[in-house]
Design a protein around this motif. Structure first.
Motif, PDB file in Angstrom:
ATOM      1  N   SER A  32       0.100  -1.108   0.095  1.00  0.00           N
ATOM      2  CA  SER A  32       0.142   0.276   0.501  1.00  0.00           C
ATOM      3  C   SER A  32       0.832   1.096  -0.260  1.00  0.00           C
ATOM      4  O   SER A  32       0.785   2.354  -0.419  1.00  0.00           O
ATOM      5  N   ARG A  33       2.303   1.462   0.831  1.00  0.00           N
ATOM      6  CA  ARG A  33       2.573   2.740   1.130  1.00  0.00           C
ATOM      7  C   ARG A  33       3.288   2.592  -0.894  1.00  0.00           C
ATOM      8  O   ARG A  33       3.931   4.535  -0.873  1.00  0.00           O
ATOM      9  N   ARG A  34       3.922   1.757  -0.781  1.00  0.00           N
ATOM     10  CA  ARG A  34       4.585   1.380  -2.339  1.00  0.00           C
ATOM     11  C   ARG A  34       3.409   2.068  -3.587  1.00  0.00           C
ATOM     12  O   ARG A  34       3.899   2.755  -4.311  1.00  0.00           O
ATOM     13  N   VAL A  35       2.457   1.511  -3.188  1.00  0.00           N
ATOM     14  CA  VAL A  35       1.248   2.065  -4.200  1.00  0.00           C
ATOM     15  C   VAL A  35       0.761   3.514  -4.501  1.00  0.00           C
ATOM     16  O   VAL A  35       0.875   4.354  -5.302  1.00  0.00           O
ATOM     17  N   ALA A  36       1.123   3.719  -3.437  1.00  0.00           N
ATOM     18  CA  ALA A  36       0.388   5.316  -2.754  1.00  0.00           C
ATOM     19  C   ALA A  36       1.827   6.475  -3.418  1.00  0.00           C
ATOM     20  O   ALA A  36       1.669   6.952  -3.885  1.00  0.00           O
ATOM     21  N   ASN A  37       2.637   5.788  -2.944  1.00  0.00           N
ATOM     22  CA  ASN A  37       4.349   6.517  -3.615  1.00  0.00           C
ATOM     23  C   ASN A  37       4.150   6.521  -4.339  1.00  0.00           C
ATOM     24  O   ASN A  37       4.274   7.723  -4.953  1.00  0.00           O
ATOM     25  N   LEU A  66       7.239   0.369  -9.935  1.00  0.00           N
ATOM     26  CA  LEU A  66       6.464  -0.024  -8.812  1.00  0.00           C
ATOM     27  C   LEU A  66       7.823  -1.339  -8.467  1.00  0.00           C
ATOM     28  O   LEU A  66       7.760  -1.004  -7.150  1.00  0.00           O
ATOM     29  N   ILE A  67       8.575  -1.902  -9.095  1.00  0.00           N
ATOM     30  CA  ILE A  67       9.397  -3.282  -8.933  1.00  0.00           C
ATOM     31  C   ILE A  67      10.671  -2.366  -7.709  1.00  0.00           C
ATOM     32  O   ILE A  67      10.659  -3.142  -6.624  1.00  0.00           O
ATOM     33  N   ASN A  68      10.861  -1.529  -8.757  1.00  0.00           N
ATOM     34  CA  ASN A  68      11.990  -1.346  -7.861  1.00  0.00           C
ATOM     35  C   ASN A  68      11.781   0.060  -6.763  1.00  0.00           C
ATOM     36  O   ASN A  68      12.197  -0.489  -5.382  1.00  0.00           O
ATOM     37  N   LEU A  69      10.737  -0.441  -6.213  1.00  0.00           N
ATOM     38  CA  LEU A  69       9.571  -0.214  -4.211  1.00  0.00           C
ATOM     39  C   LEU A  69       9.729  -1.261  -4.027  1.00  0.00           C
ATOM     40  O   LEU A  69       9.727  -1.344  -2.511  1.00  0.00           O
ATOM     41  N   ARG A 148      15.980  -1.725 -11.776  1.00  0.00           N
ATOM     42  CA  ARG A 148      16.270  -0.536 -12.543  1.00  0.00           C
ATOM     43  C   ARG A 148      17.514   0.416 -11.595  1.00  0.00           C
ATOM     44  O   ARG A 148      18.643   1.451 -12.322  1.00  0.00           O
ATOM     45  N   GLU A 149      16.781   0.936 -10.805  1.00  0.00           N
ATOM     46  CA  GLU A 149      18.268   1.390  -9.883  1.00  0.00           C
ATOM     47  C   GLU A 149      18.547   0.942  -9.074  1.00  0.00           C
ATOM     48  O   GLU A 149      20.179   1.826  -9.503  1.00  0.00           O
ATOM     49  N   SER A 150      18.606  -0.294  -9.071  1.00  0.00           N
ATOM     50  CA  SER A 150      20.180  -1.236  -8.808  1.00  0.00           C
ATOM     51  C   SER A 150      21.038  -1.138  -9.688  1.00  0.00           C
ATOM     52  O   SER A 150      22.194  -0.740  -9.561  1.00  0.00           O
ATOM     53  N   VAL A 151      20.171  -1.073 -10.876  1.00  0.00           N
ATOM     54  CA  VAL A 151      21.890  -1.513 -11.953  1.00  0.00           C
ATOM     55  C   VAL A 151      22.445   0.108 -12.545  1.00  0.00           C
ATOM     56  O   VAL A 151      23.137  -0.298 -12.589  1.00  0.00           O
ATOM     57  N   ASN A 152      21.104   0.950 -12.340  1.00  0.00           N
ATOM     58  CA  ASN A 152      21.958   2.966 -12.564  1.00  0.00           C
ATOM     59  C   ASN A 152      23.436   1.866 -10.952  1.00  0.00           C
ATOM     60  O   ASN A 152      24.549   3.254 -11.841  1.00  0.00           O
TER      61      ASN A 152
END
Ligand SMILES: C[S@@+](CC[C@H](N)C(=O)[O-])C[C@H]1O[C@@H](n2cnc3c(N)ncnc32)[C@H](O)[C@@H]1O
Length: 274
Positions: A32-37, A66-69, A148-152
């Protein structure tokens, strides 16, 4: 904002369908927190609209955000040292012998679920240290991850000392450059490694990968259920050379998830072979 059970189930389902990621236990608050974000970042007002956006985004960009979070992986250099020792002292010499006999000078390794890059760079250091004449070999170490954030971050190759907490001092001094409060991986190791975004569960994306002598898929199985793990292992199996080795994390068992590989025992440790 808290997703109701139906909204949560739908989000869970689409995430599973695309990534194999099985959200185990009750993760409703967490999701829920991630979807809200993400609703905040995309300026979408209702969960219904956000869900539609997620489903009908043809490039899958929003799902990726969303997956990144949701999928954030803990990792560090020289994690699970005994497995790395097994690789360096037992498996690598066998690969080298086999390659020499076949007149080949190429070694290709993948860190599947590499997070922010500590694992593939660790493997590059091990090869550099343990191969007799590393410069005579064509070494390719690839790191792949869905986040993708981890990849960067992995591509940047800059780390805090927390990521180096298990790194022998001699390697820290030799292979990292201290720049203010970060340690940057040195160019000779960085050049041995390439990092890209890839979903292990996606057969099309994984079909572009091939020819691996060794697969490291450590501490990644926790994200999948038995069914999605079986698909991930099929994809990895196809990407490997015959006789190639695959490592899971110390607390994971490949044998319990798939019968594709043959188990080999080295004292207390296990490794699997194609
Ligand atoms: C706990 S980290 C493990 C990092 C490293 N292998 C280690 O053992 O230290 C797990 C990583 O797996 C990645 N992952 C999870 N599902 C994935 C998928 N379907 N495709 C690719 N990577 C995935 C996560 O994004 C995360 O970075």
């Amino acid at each position: 904002m808290k997703l109701d059970q139906d909204e949560y189930d739908r989000i869970k389902e689409i995430v599973y369908k695309k990534t194999g990621l099985a959200l185990k236990g009750d993760k409703r608050d967490f999701v829920s927190r991630r979807v809200a974000n993400r609703m905040g970042s995309t300026d979408i007002q209702s969960v219904k609209d956000y869900y539609r956006y997620l489903v009908f985004d043809p490039e899958g960009h929003e799902l990726s955000e969303l997956i990144n979070l949701i999928v954030i992986g803990e990792t560090y250099f020289f994690r699970e040292f005994e497995l790395l020792r097994l690789f360096g002292e037992d498996i690598l010499p066998m690969i080298v012998e086999k390659k020499k006999k076949a007149g080949q000078k190429k070694i290709k390794i993948v860190s599947a679920g590499c997070a922010t890059g500590e694992e593939p760079y660790t493997l590059a250091i091990i090869l550099k240290e343990l191969l007799e004449q590393p410069d005579q070999w064509e070494i390719r170490i690839e790191g792949i991850d869905i986040n993708r954030e981890s990849v960067n971050k992995a591509r940047k190759g800059q780390y805090t000392d927390h990521a180096l907490r298990d790194t022998p001092y001699v390697y820290r001094d030799k292979y990292f450059q201290k720049e203010k409060d970060v340690y940057a991986i040195c160019p000779e190791i960085k050049d041995m490694v390439s990092i890209s975004a890839c979903n292990l569960y996606d057969r099309t994306q994984m079909s572009r990968l091939f020819g691996y002598d060794v697969v490291f898929c450590r501490n990644v199985l926790i994200y999948f259920d038995r069914k999605s793990a079986a698909i991930v292992f099929e994809n990895l199996y196809r990407s490997m050379n015959p006789g190639g080795y695959i490592f899971s994390g110390l607390s994971e068992s490949i044998g319990r998830m798939t019968s594709l590989f043959t188990m080999e025992r080295f004292k207390k440790l296990f490794v699997y072979k194609k």
